[in-house]
Design a protein around this motif. Structure first.
Motif, short mmCIF file in Angstrom:
data_model
loop_
_atom_site.label_atom_id
_atom_site.label_comp_id
_atom_site.label_asym_id
_atom_site.label_seq_id
_atom_site.Cartn_x
_atom_site.Cartn_y
_atom_site.Cartn_z
N UNK A 78 -19.97 -10.08 -6.23
CA UNK A 78 -18.74 -9.36 -5.98
C UNK A 78 -18.02 -9.07 -7.28
N UNK A 79 -17.02 -8.26 -7.16
CA UNK A 79 -16.32 -7.79 -8.35
C UNK A 79 -15.53 -8.91 -9.04
N UNK A 80 -15.48 -8.82 -10.33
CA UNK A 80 -14.63 -9.70 -11.12
C UNK A 80 -13.53 -8.89 -11.78
N UNK A 81 -13.34 -7.66 -11.31
CA UNK A 81 -12.32 -6.76 -11.84
C UNK A 81 -10.95 -7.42 -11.68
N UNK A 82 -10.19 -7.44 -12.75
CA UNK A 82 -8.87 -8.06 -12.71
C UNK A 82 -7.75 -7.02 -12.78
N UNK A 83 -8.09 -5.76 -12.52
CA UNK A 83 -7.09 -4.71 -12.50
C UNK A 83 -5.98 -5.10 -11.53
N UNK A 84 -4.73 -4.99 -11.98
CA UNK A 84 -3.62 -5.31 -11.10
C UNK A 84 -3.50 -4.22 -10.04
N UNK A 85 -3.39 -4.64 -8.81
CA UNK A 85 -3.24 -3.71 -7.70
C UNK A 85 -1.94 -4.01 -6.97
N UNK A 86 -1.32 -2.95 -6.48
CA UNK A 86 -0.07 -3.08 -5.74
C UNK A 86 -0.18 -2.22 -4.48
N UNK A 87 0.78 -2.33 -3.59
CA UNK A 87 0.76 -1.46 -2.40
C UNK A 87 0.71 0.03 -2.74
N UNK A 88 1.20 0.41 -3.92
CA UNK A 88 1.16 1.82 -4.32
C UNK A 88 -0.27 2.31 -4.53
N UNK A 89 -1.22 1.40 -4.70
CA UNK A 89 -2.63 1.78 -4.88
C UNK A 89 -3.32 2.10 -3.56
N UNK A 90 -2.66 1.78 -2.45
CA UNK A 90 -3.25 2.02 -1.13
C UNK A 90 -2.90 3.42 -0.65
#
Length: 143
Positions: A1-13
């Motif tokens: 699975x991904x190890x991406x640590x990009x910050x995600x917020x509700x705005x990304x949905x």
């Protein structure tokens, strides 16, 4: 699975609109590669239309960033379940019904989830269910 640590917020949905660069098909195609022409020509197959564990983990991170911890946990379990054959998922579903399994049977399922599929989050849920069933007298009798 991904190890991406990009910050995600509700705005990304939704990711498909706001962060399509993060999405890949199970065969590695970018979301932009999924077109009607590609489907008609056979470049896109049914396998390309399945959700990936990485996408589910990303969705879970968005849910958690919105304060929806349980939804995030559900997404992580779903990510793990993508590696489990459908027939086994259905068998586990039936085994998790109240009074359907003994504590030992549920522990066997949890151990298989961890050992065969590296599904530690799912295994923890099965063990938690066994504890709750024991406390509420909802375990099947040992055979």
């Amino acid at each position: 699975m991904t190890t991406d640590t990009t910050e995600l917020t509700p705005a990304d949905y939704p990711l498909s609109i706001n962060r399509p660069e993060l999405l890949r098909t199970p065969t590695g195609k970018a979301l932009a590669d999924i077109t009607m022409d590609a489907v008609v020509s056979g470049e896109v197959t049914a396998e390309d239309l399945r959700v990936t564990p990485e996408t589910l983990v990303l969705q879970g991170r968005i849910a958690e960033s919105a304060g929806r911890r349980q939804l995030g946990e559900n997404c992580r379990r779903a990510a793990e379940m993508t590696a489990i054959p459908d027939a086994e998922v259905l068998a586990m579903y039936n085994a998790l019904r109240p009074n359907a399994s003994s504590a030992a049977q549920l522990e066997e399922i949890a151990a298989r989830l961890e050992g065969t599929y590296s599904a530690t989050t799912c295994a923890a849920l099965v063990r938690e269910a066994a504890e709750v069933y024991a406390a509420r007298n909802l375990l099947a009798e040992e055979s």
